[in-house]
Design a protein around this motif. Structure first.
Motif, PDB file in Angstrom:
ATOM      1  N   ASP A  41     -37.289 -53.097 146.199  1.00 52.92           N
ATOM      2  CA  ASP A  41     -37.923 -53.596 144.985  1.00 52.92           C
ATOM      3  C   ASP A  41     -37.700 -52.585 143.861  1.00 52.92           C
ATOM      4  O   ASP A  41     -37.784 -51.368 144.069  1.00 52.92           O
ATOM      5  CB  ASP A  41     -39.425 -53.797 145.233  1.00 52.92           C
ATOM      6  CG  ASP A  41     -40.091 -54.550 144.098  1.00 52.92           C
ATOM      7  OD1 ASP A  41     -39.376 -55.175 143.290  1.00 52.92           O
ATOM      8  OD2 ASP A  41     -41.340 -54.507 144.022  1.00 52.92           O
ATOM      9  N   SER A  42     -37.420 -53.093 142.678  1.00 55.32           N
ATOM     10  CA  SER A  42     -37.121 -52.207 141.553  1.00 55.32           C
ATOM     11  C   SER A  42     -37.321 -52.939 140.236  1.00 55.32           C
ATOM     12  O   SER A  42     -37.185 -54.171 140.163  1.00 55.32           O
ATOM     13  CB  SER A  42     -35.670 -51.707 141.643  1.00 55.32           C
ATOM     14  OG  SER A  42     -35.294 -50.998 140.481  1.00 55.32           O
ATOM     15  N   THR A  79     -30.084 -51.727 141.079  1.00 55.77           N
ATOM     16  CA  THR A  79     -30.346 -51.584 142.508  1.00 55.77           C
ATOM     17  C   THR A  79     -29.230 -52.212 143.324  1.00 55.77           C
ATOM     18  O   THR A  79     -28.737 -51.620 144.295  1.00 55.77           O
ATOM     19  CB  THR A  79     -31.695 -52.229 142.869  1.00 55.77           C
ATOM     20  OG1 THR A  79     -32.721 -51.599 142.107  1.00 55.77           O
ATOM     21  CG2 THR A  79     -31.990 -52.082 144.339  1.00 55.77           C
ATOM     22  N   ARG A  80     -28.811 -53.411 142.935  1.00 58.41           N
ATOM     23  CA  ARG A  80     -27.718 -54.071 143.652  1.00 58.41           C
ATOM     24  C   ARG A  80     -26.444 -53.230 143.583  1.00 58.41           C
ATOM     25  O   ARG A  80     -25.732 -53.076 144.582  1.00 58.41           O
ATOM     26  CB  ARG A  80     -27.468 -55.459 143.046  1.00 58.41           C
ATOM     27  CG  ARG A  80     -26.340 -56.211 143.734  1.00 58.41           C
ATOM     28  CD  ARG A  80     -26.033 -57.535 143.054  1.00 58.41           C
ATOM     29  NE  ARG A  80     -27.125 -58.483 143.264  1.00 58.41           N
ATOM     30  CZ  ARG A  80     -27.665 -59.208 142.303  1.00 58.41           C
ATOM     31  NH1 ARG A  80     -27.246 -59.059 141.056  1.00 58.41           N
ATOM     32  NH2 ARG A  80     -28.623 -60.066 142.576  1.00 58.41           N
ATOM     33  N   PRO A  94     -33.226 -54.643 139.008  1.00 58.39           N
ATOM     34  CA  PRO A  94     -32.563 -55.207 140.187  1.00 58.39           C
ATOM     35  C   PRO A  94     -31.041 -55.144 140.119  1.00 58.39           C
ATOM     36  O   PRO A  94     -30.395 -54.986 141.160  1.00 58.39           O
ATOM     37  CB  PRO A  94     -33.069 -56.661 140.223  1.00 58.39           C
ATOM     38  CG  PRO A  94     -33.595 -56.929 138.859  1.00 58.39           C
ATOM     39  CD  PRO A  94     -34.084 -55.632 138.335  1.00 58.39           C
ATOM     40  N   GLU A  95     -30.467 -55.257 138.936  1.00 60.71           N
ATOM     41  CA  GLU A  95     -29.005 -55.180 138.825  1.00 60.71           C
ATOM     42  C   GLU A  95     -28.510 -53.784 139.205  1.00 60.71           C
ATOM     43  O   GLU A  95     -27.517 -53.636 139.929  1.00 60.71           O
ATOM     44  CB  GLU A  95     -28.557 -55.547 137.408  1.00 60.71           C
ATOM     45  CG  GLU A  95     -28.834 -56.989 137.028  1.00 60.71           C
ATOM     46  CD  GLU A  95     -28.091 -57.968 137.924  1.00 60.71           C
ATOM     47  OE1 GLU A  95     -26.972 -57.639 138.370  1.00 60.71           O
ATOM     48  OE2 GLU A  95     -28.633 -59.059 138.187  1.00 60.71           O
TER      49      GLU A  95
END
Length: 232
Positions: free
Chosen positions: A138-139, A145-146, A142-143
């Motif tokens: 979770d962040s 993180t991906r 998210p981009e």
């Protein structure tokens, strides 16, 4: 030794986590009386298997890791050796364990062929590893993180190896092959060493650190555990 110390810090942090301990104990089941732990690292599994009554032998190609294992577990047996060329006679072992190992090998199938050689008829091979491309974090970004997860996976020789374990065993003389997934979840600071390894020390990691301190962190990693029996 700097790399070894960093790796040991990551391994120790993971091994101390209760869910990781429970999964590790699951990997000891059904391996019999004479077991090799390939890629043994600091020797924890060897020491724990020995405490359960098995003759456990650790093998690792990293001489520094073997030195650590000998220091931590002086009563156990360790060898510097390649997992594709193990120092055991044909059919001399009842159990073969490879935990978070095959993803870094140039030829993982060669290791499975060697596992089949050293196992006695009816001996059990156990393979387990995380799926490097399936981390859930979770962040607020998210981009990013991906991208970080993908970059970490791309740094692994075979990031999807755990998905192939069942077929690797079936294709190399093993029967009664079973596969199961165990997802380990972190919600606190125990995940931070792993997250630092993924995201460095920048803004993304600062966010994860703040989440951990505020009890808002969520990390989940699926581990595939696959076993097979050497056909007689």
């Amino acid at each position: 030794m700097t790399f070894v110390r960093t790796m040991l810090e990551l391994l120790d942090a993971y091994d101390d986590y209760p869910q990781a301990r429970a999964l590790r104990e699951r990997t000891y089941e059904g391996l019999g009386d004479v077991v090799v732990d390939v890629g043994c690292g600091s020797g924890l599994a060897v020491g724990e298997l020995a405490a359960l009554g098995a003759k456990a032998i650790g093998v690792d190609l990293d001489t520094d890791m073997i030195d650590v294992a000998i220091e931590r577990w002086p009563d156990c047996e360790f060898h510097v050796a390649d997992v594709t060329d193990l120092p055991f006679d044909d059919g001399s072992l009842t159990g073969y364990r490879a935990d978070k190992v095959l993803h870094d090998l140039p030829d993982p199938e060669a290791a499975i062929v060697e596992a089949h050689r050293v196992l006695a008829d009816g001996g059990r091979a156990l393979l387990t590893a995380q799926d490097w491309d399936a981390y859930m974090i979770d962040s607020d970004d998210p981009e990013r993180t991906r991208d970080l997860i993908r970059a970490r996976a791309d740094g692994v020789t075979h990031p999807w190896i755990a998905r192939t374990y069942r077929n690797l065993l079936l294709d190399n003389g093993f029967t009664d092959v079973t596969a199961e997934v165990h997802t380990i979840v972190w919600t606190g600071e125990a995940a931070l060493p792993m997250l630092a390894n993924i995201g460095g020390k920048g803004a993304w990691f600062k966010e994860q650190t703040a989440r951990a301190k505020a009890d808002r962190l969520f990390v989940a990693v699926p581990f595939v555990l696959t076993t097979g029996v050497k056909d007689s």
